[in-house]
Design an enzyme around this catalytic site. Structure first.
Site, PDB file in Angstrom:
ATOM      1  N   HIS A 170       0.827  -1.228   0.000  1.00  7.43           N
ATOM      2  CA  HIS A 170       0.000   0.000   0.000  1.00  7.43           C
ATOM      3  C   HIS A 170       0.855   1.269   0.000  1.00  7.43           C
ATOM      4  CE1 HIS A 170      -3.668  -2.228   0.362  1.00  7.43           C
ATOM      5  NE2 HIS A 170      -3.304  -2.792   1.498  1.00  7.43           N
ATOM      6  N   ASP A 206      -2.208 -10.672  -2.404  1.00  5.59           N
ATOM      7  CA  ASP A 206      -2.800 -10.227  -1.140  1.00  5.59           C
ATOM      8  C   ASP A 206      -4.284  -9.943  -1.392  1.00  5.59           C
ATOM      9  OD1 ASP A 206      -1.947  -8.834   1.687  1.00  5.59           O
ATOM     10  OD2 ASP A 206      -3.583  -7.725   0.734  1.00  5.59           O
ATOM     11  N   HIS A 208      -5.962  -7.402  -0.670  1.00  4.60           N
ATOM     12  CA  HIS A 208      -6.207  -6.002  -1.023  1.00  4.60           C
ATOM     13  C   HIS A 208      -5.454  -5.605  -2.282  1.00  4.60           C
ATOM     14  CE1 HIS A 208      -6.848  -6.288   3.384  1.00  4.60           C
ATOM     15  NE2 HIS A 208      -7.895  -5.534   3.094  1.00  4.60           N
ATOM     16  N   ASP A 295      -4.736 -12.803   3.615  1.00  7.69           N
ATOM     17  CA  ASP A 295      -6.019 -12.234   4.042  1.00  7.69           C
ATOM     18  C   ASP A 295      -7.133 -12.639   3.072  1.00  7.69           C
ATOM     19  OD1 ASP A 295      -4.451 -10.641   2.395  1.00  7.69           O
ATOM     20  OD2 ASP A 295      -4.768  -8.792   3.524  1.00  7.69           O
TER      21      ASP A 295
HETATM   22 ZN    ZN Z   1      -4.072  -7.139   2.537  1.00  6.48          ZN
END
Ligand code: ZN
Length: 370
Positions: A170, A206, A208, A295
């Site tokens: 991120h 991941d 996200h 996740d």
């Molecule tokens: Zn994540």
């Protein structure tokens, strides 16, 4: 498969994070990496070694010097300014709407504030990214873990795994956020490009979207970014990760987003993974950097997919079947009881070894750590 790990991550001892105005027990905690390390140690097939120091030049190859300076100074400065909080968390951000109507010159003249809280907003994305006394040391160590893992692969290893913590995907060129400070995968990919002169693919699995990695390589044709993730219509980071974001300029066509619906299970996920792998197979290059997150697991507290431990083994196998060398770097994954088993399954798959979720010391009957 060789594994790179540094205990320096323990210094980023996060206890709480702020979500929708409430301080909650943190998800991105030191126990995550320790769970994975313990499971790989118990397996016996993953020799663990420390990272070597690489200095700040590789960080500055993808990040703004001001961001590096901020992460290094933030905690000390917060203390000097008598901000007596358990951690430094931003609450005020320079959203682009604040400057609406101002000319680009006027916006460019806006300066970073001296306030530690203001600086956290200036360089930050969200309120879930606490800075503590040990954050800088941990983030620097995570970068060294990533670069040492890349060194192993550049040195001839078919695949290597870096147990990075804090995660990185991120973090953009000039922005921390989403538990991330320096973009470990982007820094490793840039180092590989510079070392080999070849194109590199980043596969981000991941849960996200890796908005930071996408932003860093948005105009780059020599780095292909492929991401499978929860649709930003319902999931963090909300404002990036859509299908129509395909890169610009020389990077046009070198960004592939595959957003997926809530409840995505093993079969649908494997089909999406095959799409991403096909895009990588069409691109020249010998090395793939994998942003590996768990996740996507069915019980993850912040993801909403429904993957099983067994499918991670299949995922690792399919990624290895690309026939490219793999720099595998840890990102997220927050259901701690299964984190070790999930990482072990994925990495055994990538390592060409059978799944074997055998009960061993420290492992429960379902392959969970406990
Ligand atoms: Zn994540």
């Amino acid at each position: 498969m060789r594994v790179v790990y540094s205990p320096d991550h323990l210094a980023h001892d996060v206890v709480t994070e702020t979500v929708m105005g409430a301080a909650i027990p943190a998800n991105e905690v030191a126990e995550r990496a320790e769970r994975i390390r313990a499971a790989l140690e118990a397996d016996g097939g993953f020799p663990i070694e420390p990272p070597t120091e690489h200095g700040t030049d590789p960080i500055l190859a993808v990040h703004d010097p001001g961001l590096l300076r901020f992460v290094e100074e933030a905690w000390r400065e917060a203390r000097t300014q008598a901000i007596a909080r358990p951690n430094l968390t931003a609450d005020t951000f320079p959203t682009f709407r604040m400057f609406e109507g101002m000319s680009p010159e006027a916006v460019a003249a806006i300066a970073e504030t001296r306030s530690a809280g203001g600086r956290a907003g200036w360089w930050g994305l969200d309120t879930a990214n606490p800075l503590l006394a040990g954050t800088y040391a941990a983030a620097r160590a995570a970068v060294d873990v990533a670069l040492t893992t890349a060194d192993l692969v550049l040195g001839g290893e078919r695949a290597a795994y870096g147990l990075c913590r804090p995660p990185g995907h991120h973090a953009a060129r000039s922005m921390i956020g989403g538990y991330c400070f320096f973009n470990n995968a982007a820094i490793a990919a840039e180092a590989v490009v510079r070392a080999t002169g070849q194109r590199v693919a980043i596969l981000d699995v991941d849960f996200h979207h890796g908005n930071g990695t996408q932003q860093i390589f948005w105009r780059r044709g020599d780095v292909l970014y492929v991401s499978l993730h929860g649709d930003p219509e319902r999931q963090f980071p909300y404002f990036l990760g859509r299908v129509n974001e395909t890169g610009e300029g020389e990077g046009s066509g070198a960004n592939l987003n595959i957003p997926l619906p809530a409840g995505t299970g093993d079969e649908a996920y494997l089909a999406a993974l095959d799409r991403g792998l096909a895009a990588i197979a069409e691109t020249p290059g010998d090395i793939v950097v994998v942003s590996l997150g768990f996740d996507t697991y069915g019980h993850d507290p912040i993801g909403d997919f429904a993957l099983t431990t067994a499918v991670y083994h299949e995922c690792g196998q399919r990624v290895a079947a690309l026939g490219r060398r793999l720099v595998i770097l840890q990102e997220g994954g927050y259901y701690r009881p299964a984190l070790g088993a999930n990482a072990r399954a994925w990495l055994r798959g990538a390592d060409g070894r059978p799944y074997e979720p055998r009960p061993a010391a420290g492992f429960g009957p379902n392959g969970s750590d406990r």
